[in-house]
Design an enzyme around this catalytic site. Sequence first.
Site, short mmCIF file in Angstrom:
data_model
loop_
_atom_site.label_atom_id
_atom_site.label_comp_id
_atom_site.label_asym_id
_atom_site.label_seq_id
_atom_site.Cartn_x
_atom_site.Cartn_y
_atom_site.Cartn_z
N LYS A 115 0.83 -1.21 -0.06
CA LYS A 115 0.02 -0.02 0.20
C LYS A 115 0.88 1.28 0.05
CE LYS A 115 -4.47 1.04 0.04
NZ LYS A 115 -5.41 0.29 -0.34
P1 NAD Z 1 -13.44 7.36 -3.20
O1 NAD Z 1 -12.44 8.44 -2.76
O2 NAD Z 1 -13.89 7.29 -4.60
O3 NAD Z 1 -14.71 7.71 -2.15
C1 NAD Z 1 -14.53 7.68 -0.99
C2 NAD Z 1 -16.00 8.15 -0.35
O4 NAD Z 1 -15.92 8.49 1.03
C3 NAD Z 1 -16.25 9.87 -0.90
O5 NAD Z 1 -17.70 9.80 -1.35
C4 NAD Z 1 -16.13 10.67 0.29
O6 NAD Z 1 -16.86 11.67 0.42
C5 NAD Z 1 -16.64 9.57 1.53
N1 NAD Z 1 -16.13 9.77 2.67
C6 NAD Z 1 -14.97 10.11 3.12
N2 NAD Z 1 -14.88 10.33 4.40
C7 NAD Z 1 -16.10 9.89 4.89
C8 NAD Z 1 -16.95 10.21 6.07
N3 NAD Z 1 -16.39 10.15 7.34
N4 NAD Z 1 -18.14 9.85 6.18
C9 NAD Z 1 -18.84 9.40 5.14
N5 NAD Z 1 -18.18 9.58 3.73
C10 NAD Z 1 -16.87 9.83 3.90
O7 NAD Z 1 -12.71 6.24 -2.65
P2 NAD Z 1 -13.15 4.74 -2.98
O8 NAD Z 1 -12.09 4.11 -3.94
O9 NAD Z 1 -14.64 4.44 -3.20
O10 NAD Z 1 -12.68 3.78 -1.66
C11 NAD Z 1 -13.72 3.78 -0.62
C12 NAD Z 1 -13.08 2.90 0.60
O11 NAD Z 1 -12.95 1.61 -0.54
C13 NAD Z 1 -11.72 3.11 0.91
O12 NAD Z 1 -11.61 2.61 2.41
C14 NAD Z 1 -10.92 2.13 0.01
O13 NAD Z 1 -9.58 1.95 0.62
C15 NAD Z 1 -11.63 1.00 -0.09
N6 NAD Z 1 -11.39 0.33 -1.37
C16 NAD Z 1 -11.18 0.89 -2.51
C17 NAD Z 1 -10.96 0.17 -3.69
C18 NAD Z 1 -10.97 0.73 -5.13
O14 NAD Z 1 -11.00 -0.10 -6.00
N7 NAD Z 1 -11.35 2.13 -5.28
C19 NAD Z 1 -11.00 -1.34 -3.56
C20 NAD Z 1 -10.77 -1.88 -2.35
C21 NAD Z 1 -10.95 -1.27 -1.23
#
Ligand code: NAD
Length: 426
Positions: A115
């Site tokens: 990461k």
């Molecule tokens: P992203 O940046 O596209 O979206 C994150 C979302 O969470 C946004 O809508 C943001 O406004 C919201 N957010 C942030 N803080 C918040 C809070 N305190 N309360 C409510 N909403 C909040 O990110 P993503 O890629 O969708 O990732 C989201 C999660 O999924 C992360 O934990 C990431 O590690 C995990 N993840 C992502 C992927 C991927 O392929 N994108 C894969 C595995 C895991």
Amino acid sequence: MATATPTNRRGQEASAWRTAQRQFDQAADLIDLEPELRCVLREVQREFTCHFPVRMDDGRVEVFTGYRVQHNIHRGPAKGGIRYHPEVSLDEVKALAMWMTWKCAVVDIPFGGAKGGVVVDPRRLSLQELERLTRRFATEIGVLIGPERDIPAPDVNTDARVMAWIMDTVSMHTGYSVPATVTGKPVEVGGSLGRVEATGRGVAICALAAMQHLGMRPHAVRVAVQGFGNVGSVSARLLEEMGCSIVAVSDEYGGIHNPKGLPVRRLIEHREREGRLGGFPGGEEIPPDGPLTVDCDLLVPAALGNQLTSRNASEVRARLIVEGANGPTTPEADEILRDRGVFLVPDILANAGGVTVSYFEWVQDLQSFFWSEHEVNQKLRAIMQRAFQQVLATSQERHLSMRMAAYVQAVQRVAAATRERGLYPC
Ligand code: NAD
């Protein structure tokens, strides 16, 4: 002896690295892991910190801090996303790297875990500043990354464009194009069809499998989603297509609740137009953590880590939780939810769809032979369903929570590879 004050108790509960090591220790106890392997696997193999300068648009130079951590590379090259966020810390990046190792093992793809992250609020950067920061960070971690060594991908606040810049920077230094350096790239430069939606699709596949196991009919399932970015919005859209009703969603600024259901496509359009969910007509405004405790059947935490804690776990109304985010539940909350009989599909299984299609992208890049979106989605579904059923079977056979069953399966696979390879030098 020092007593934990409420504040430092909260601090401890929120330490992602502590959570990751505790989860590993529990799994290691369950499989009676030999002490030699236990001390190897409970630490990260490599942790890299850099402080690098970036020229800002007004001519000033700012120094940023970035990290890249590789937890384990015994089953294949390290794999894991890069996050841009003001609260990125080495502690968190280490935990996320360890979770990546287990995640790749649980779906049985030949990668280890890594990461990365940069401590930055990207919203305060111009596009040019973001590109300069990305290209300089790519150069700093260039000593570690590469198709055979460590393959980054998007995570919070990084996207396909950021991946294209990283790939281009590495290619410039190499002298020829190296598309398999990163995954999650634009399709035009070697990205895979279906990658953007893959994590949310994997969440929806796991949710459906869990609903079937619990005898819940999708048409009668009310869903709340915290976080409406890539993972949250795609999960919500696909669950709605399966017949579920989305009753609450939120982003970091606030959320919307309507017990009668919210139209997901219109929510996505509204967020694209306004940059946030707030102000969406047709629902009552709720705080960012509102979806966690609203009346619903299925909860998808898809924002950041440490959202379900000992403070709010007893207020969760959902019967089923499918973790879209990484590490959204602290061990304390986990225990409370388990005692309350909530069925939880853990992050290392539920959100493994992203890394699975990243694996497909890497394979396609290495072969320069690209698949249709249908083929990608079919292969993804097969892997996610197989992993879900394997974890469910382990959980039933050994009377374990789904989280511990997933850990047991993953740690066993990584331990077997580490054992087979032996210790170098002997
Ligand atoms: P992203 O940046 O596209 O979206 C994150 C979302 O969470 C946004 O809508 C943001 O406004 C919201 N957010 C942030 N803080 C918040 C809070 N305190 N309360 C409510 N909403 C909040 O990110 P993503 O890629 O969708 O990732 C989201 C999660 O999924 C992360 O934990 C990431 O590690 C995990 N993840 C992502 C992927 C991927 O392929 N994108 C894969 C595995 C895991």
